[in-house]
Design an enzyme around this catalytic site. Structure first.
Site, mmCIF file in Angstrom:
data_model
loop_
_atom_site.group_PDB
_atom_site.id
_atom_site.type_symbol
_atom_site.label_atom_id
_atom_site.label_comp_id
_atom_site.label_asym_id
_atom_site.label_seq_id
_atom_site.Cartn_x
_atom_site.Cartn_y
_atom_site.Cartn_z
ATOM 1 N N TYR A 53 35.577 21.609 -7.500
ATOM 2 C CA TYR A 53 34.154 21.761 -7.807
ATOM 3 C C TYR A 53 33.695 23.207 -7.774
ATOM 4 O O TYR A 53 32.684 23.550 -8.386
ATOM 5 C CB TYR A 53 33.276 20.894 -6.889
ATOM 6 C CG TYR A 53 33.684 20.817 -5.445
ATOM 7 C CD1 TYR A 53 33.354 21.816 -4.551
ATOM 8 C CD2 TYR A 53 34.382 19.696 -4.972
ATOM 9 C CE1 TYR A 53 33.716 21.728 -3.215
ATOM 10 C CE2 TYR A 53 34.743 19.606 -3.644
ATOM 11 C CZ TYR A 53 34.412 20.615 -2.765
ATOM 12 O OH TYR A 53 34.769 20.532 -1.449
ATOM 13 N N ILE A 72 16.683 23.307 -23.374
ATOM 14 C CA ILE A 72 17.530 22.885 -22.257
ATOM 15 C C ILE A 72 18.431 21.739 -22.700
ATOM 16 O O ILE A 72 19.490 21.506 -22.101
ATOM 17 C CB ILE A 72 16.701 22.496 -21.013
ATOM 18 C CG1 ILE A 72 15.671 21.401 -21.343
ATOM 19 C CG2 ILE A 72 16.014 23.714 -20.423
ATOM 20 C CD1 ILE A 72 14.919 20.893 -20.123
ATOM 21 N N GLU A 162 54.863 2.100 -50.946
ATOM 22 C CA GLU A 162 54.381 1.973 -52.311
ATOM 23 C C GLU A 162 52.856 1.849 -52.291
ATOM 24 O O GLU A 162 52.281 1.297 -51.350
ATOM 25 C CB GLU A 162 54.991 0.735 -52.972
ATOM 26 C CG GLU A 162 56.500 0.826 -53.169
ATOM 27 C CD GLU A 162 57.046 -0.416 -53.852
ATOM 28 O OE1 GLU A 162 56.233 -1.335 -54.115
ATOM 29 O OE2 GLU A 162 58.257 -0.455 -54.131
ATOM 30 N N GLU A 196 39.636 16.539 -45.355
ATOM 31 C CA GLU A 196 40.113 16.057 -46.657
ATOM 32 C C GLU A 196 39.714 17.023 -47.769
ATOM 33 O O GLU A 196 40.530 17.359 -48.640
ATOM 34 C CB GLU A 196 39.524 14.674 -46.950
ATOM 35 C CG GLU A 196 40.066 13.553 -46.095
ATOM 36 C CD GLU A 196 39.376 12.229 -46.366
ATOM 37 O OE1 GLU A 196 39.947 11.177 -46.038
ATOM 38 O OE2 GLU A 196 38.241 12.248 -46.911
ATOM 39 N N ARG A 201 40.991 17.236 -51.627
ATOM 40 C CA ARG A 201 40.788 15.826 -51.964
ATOM 41 C C ARG A 201 39.714 15.691 -53.042
ATOM 42 O O ARG A 201 38.630 16.258 -52.941
ATOM 43 C CB ARG A 201 40.356 15.067 -50.702
ATOM 44 C CG ARG A 201 39.829 13.646 -50.926
ATOM 45 C CD ARG A 201 40.940 12.667 -51.262
ATOM 46 N NE ARG A 201 40.395 11.349 -51.541
ATOM 47 C CZ ARG A 201 40.208 10.400 -50.625
ATOM 48 N NH1 ARG A 201 40.537 10.635 -49.364
ATOM 49 N NH2 ARG A 201 39.723 9.224 -50.941
ATOM 50 N N ARG A 210 45.689 10.844 -54.061
ATOM 51 C CA ARG A 210 44.928 11.840 -53.301
ATOM 52 C C ARG A 210 45.868 12.742 -52.506
ATOM 53 O O ARG A 210 46.951 12.308 -52.078
ATOM 54 C CB ARG A 210 43.893 11.197 -52.389
ATOM 55 C CG ARG A 210 44.397 10.419 -51.189
ATOM 56 C CD ARG A 210 44.936 9.024 -51.486
ATOM 57 N NE ARG A 210 44.057 8.204 -52.287
ATOM 58 C CZ ARG A 210 43.138 7.384 -51.756
ATOM 59 N NH1 ARG A 210 43.001 7.307 -50.449
ATOM 60 N NH2 ARG A 210 42.415 6.632 -52.545
ATOM 61 N N ASP A 213 44.238 11.606 -47.257
ATOM 62 C CA ASP A 213 43.300 10.534 -46.917
ATOM 63 C C ASP A 213 43.324 10.373 -45.402
ATOM 64 O O ASP A 213 44.400 10.255 -44.805
ATOM 65 C CB ASP A 213 43.730 9.237 -47.605
ATOM 66 C CG ASP A 213 42.714 8.127 -47.427
ATOM 67 O OD1 ASP A 213 41.509 8.443 -47.346
ATOM 68 O OD2 ASP A 213 43.112 6.949 -47.373
ATOM 69 N N ASP A 215 41.512 7.954 -42.505
ATOM 70 C CA ASP A 215 40.659 6.803 -42.231
ATOM 71 C C ASP A 215 40.501 6.610 -40.723
ATOM 72 O O ASP A 215 41.474 6.735 -39.966
ATOM 73 C CB ASP A 215 41.265 5.523 -42.818
ATOM 74 C CG ASP A 215 41.221 5.503 -44.331
ATOM 75 O OD1 ASP A 215 40.237 6.009 -44.892
ATOM 76 O OD2 ASP A 215 42.178 4.987 -44.943
ATOM 77 N N HIS A 233 38.673 -0.514 -39.410
ATOM 78 C CA HIS A 233 38.842 -0.375 -40.852
ATOM 79 C C HIS A 233 39.052 -1.761 -41.455
ATOM 80 O O HIS A 233 39.880 -2.542 -40.989
ATOM 81 C CB HIS A 233 40.040 0.519 -41.166
ATOM 82 C CG HIS A 233 40.112 0.929 -42.589
ATOM 83 N ND1 HIS A 233 40.560 0.086 -43.582
ATOM 84 C CD2 HIS A 233 39.772 2.087 -43.214
ATOM 85 C CE1 HIS A 233 40.518 0.704 -44.750
ATOM 86 N NE2 HIS A 233 40.037 1.918 -44.551
ATOM 87 N N PHE A 241 51.600 -0.450 -43.899
ATOM 88 C CA PHE A 241 51.732 1.006 -43.821
ATOM 89 C C PHE A 241 50.751 1.614 -42.817
ATOM 90 O O PHE A 241 50.884 2.763 -42.436
ATOM 91 C CB PHE A 241 51.569 1.645 -45.208
ATOM 92 C CG PHE A 241 50.207 1.517 -45.825
ATOM 93 C CD1 PHE A 241 49.164 2.370 -45.480
ATOM 94 C CD2 PHE A 241 49.962 0.544 -46.785
ATOM 95 C CE1 PHE A 241 47.919 2.261 -46.069
ATOM 96 C CE2 PHE A 241 48.716 0.435 -47.388
ATOM 97 C CZ PHE A 241 47.689 1.291 -47.019
#
Length: 270
Positions: A53, A72, A162, A196, A201, A210, A213, A215, A233, A241
Site C-alpha cells: 500500500y 475530479i 475453408e 482492422e 480492412r 478481408r 477480422d 470478433d 457472437h 474454426f
C-alpha cells in the site's frame, strides 16, 4: 472478496475547470478500495502475495500531481486505471476523489465523485484470408498488446479453414485470443475496428475476403443484443474454426446463452 483500503489520502494538486485552480492548486482527498484475494498473503505472511500500500500511495500521488485535469471524474478514472494496470492481483477497485475546497458559493463539507472499475475477461476471434495472413493475425495480437487497457493472456495456434461464405475467396487463417481489459464492450469494439482499419480492412462484400477480422466472441458472461454488437457472437457455436482455437486456450470458457463450455460446443459442432 478481501480488500485493501487507503482512506482520505491528502494530496495538493492542480485540477479544476477554472484557471486559478490550475495555477494556485488546492487540497484533494483520495480513497481507494482494492479487491483481491489476501488469504495466501495472510497465511504465509508474504508481502509478494499482496499489494504494497505504500507503493500504491506513491502511484496515486504520481497520478494526481503528474497532470492537470478539469474534472475530479478524470482524476478518479486515471487512478483506477493505473492501479488495475499495475497489479495483476487487483480485479476491482473503488476510487473516491474529494474536493473540500471546491469554489462553490454555499456551505458544504466536501464534494466528491466515486467510481468502481474492474477487469473484464474477453475472448476474440481473429481471421485473415488476404495477403500475409499470418502477419495480419500477428499484427492484431501486437496492437492489442500495446494498448494500456488490454492485457493479452493467451493466443491460440493458427488454423487454416475453408471460407463459409458463397463468395469465391481464398482459405482463411484463424485463431483466438484471451484478453483482460478495462474497456466496456462498446469501447472494445471500437478498438478492434480501429485495428482492422489499420490493417487495411475494407467492408465492401458481406462475409467477403478481408485482410483482418476481429470478433468479440465472449465478454465475461454478459449477453449483449445491440445493432452493432452481439455477444456471445451469434455464429460462434456453429463454427469449428472459432471453437477449435478457443478450446485450445480456454476449453471451459462459458457460453452464457447455451449454457455450455467451448469444449462441449466443439464436441457437438458439425
Amino acid at each position: 472478496m478481501d480488500k485493501i483500503v487507503i482512506k482520505d489520502m491528502e494530496i495538493y494538486a492542480y485540477h479544476g475547470v477554472h484557471d486559478f485552480e490550475k495555477a494556485k492548486g488546492q487540497r484533494f482527498f483520495v480513497s481507494v478500495e482494492m479487491e483481491l484475494d489476501l488469504r495466501e498473503a495472510g497465511l504465509g505472511d508474504d508481502l509478494d502475495k499482496t499489494v504494497n500500500y505504500a507503493e500504491t500511495a506513491d502511484l496515486i500521488r504520481e497520478v494526481m500531481t503528474g497532470e492537470k485535469f478539469n474534472l475530479i471524474e478524470s482524476c478518479a478514472e486515471r487512478v483506477a486505471a493505473e492501479i488495475l494496470n499495475a497489479y495483476d492481483a487487483v480485479k476491482k477497485v473503488k476510487v473516491r476523489v474529494a474536493k473540500p475546497d471546491a469554489p462553490m458559493d454555499v456551505d458544504f463539507d466536501t464534494v466528491y465523485c466515486e467510481i468502481v472499475r474492474k477487469k473484464h475477461k474477453a475472448y476474440l476471434g481473429i481471421g485473415s484470408n488476404l495477403g500475409d495472413k499470418e502477419g495480419y493475425l500477428d499484427f492484431a495480437v501486437e496492437q492489442l498488446s500495446k494498448d494500456e487497457y488490454i492485457k493479452v493472456n493467451a493466443v491460440s495456434s493458427y488454423i487454416e479453414t475453408e471460407p463459409v461464405s458463397d463468395v469465391e475467396q481464398d482459405d482463411y487463417l484463424n485463431g483466438c485470443i484471451e484478453i483482460e481489459t478495462l474497456y466496456l464492450p462498446e469501447e472494445l469494439l471500437k478498438v478492434t475496428q480501429d485495428i482492422e482499419n489499420s490493417a487495411g480492412r475494407k467492408r465492401i462484400v458481406h462475409w467477403g475476403p478481408r485482410t483482418l477480422d476481429i470478433d468479440i466472441l465472449l465478454y465475461d458472461r454478459e449477453v449483449i443484443m445491440q445493432e452493432k454488437l452481439m455477444v456471445p457472437h451469434p455464429y460462434m457455436a456453429k463454427r469449428r474454426f472459432v471453437l477449435e482455437p478457443l478450446s485450445e486456450i480456454a476449453p471451459f470458457a462459458w457460453h452464457p446463452v447455451l449454457g455450455k463450455t467451448a469444449k462441449e460446443l466443439l464436441e457437438s459442432v458439425d
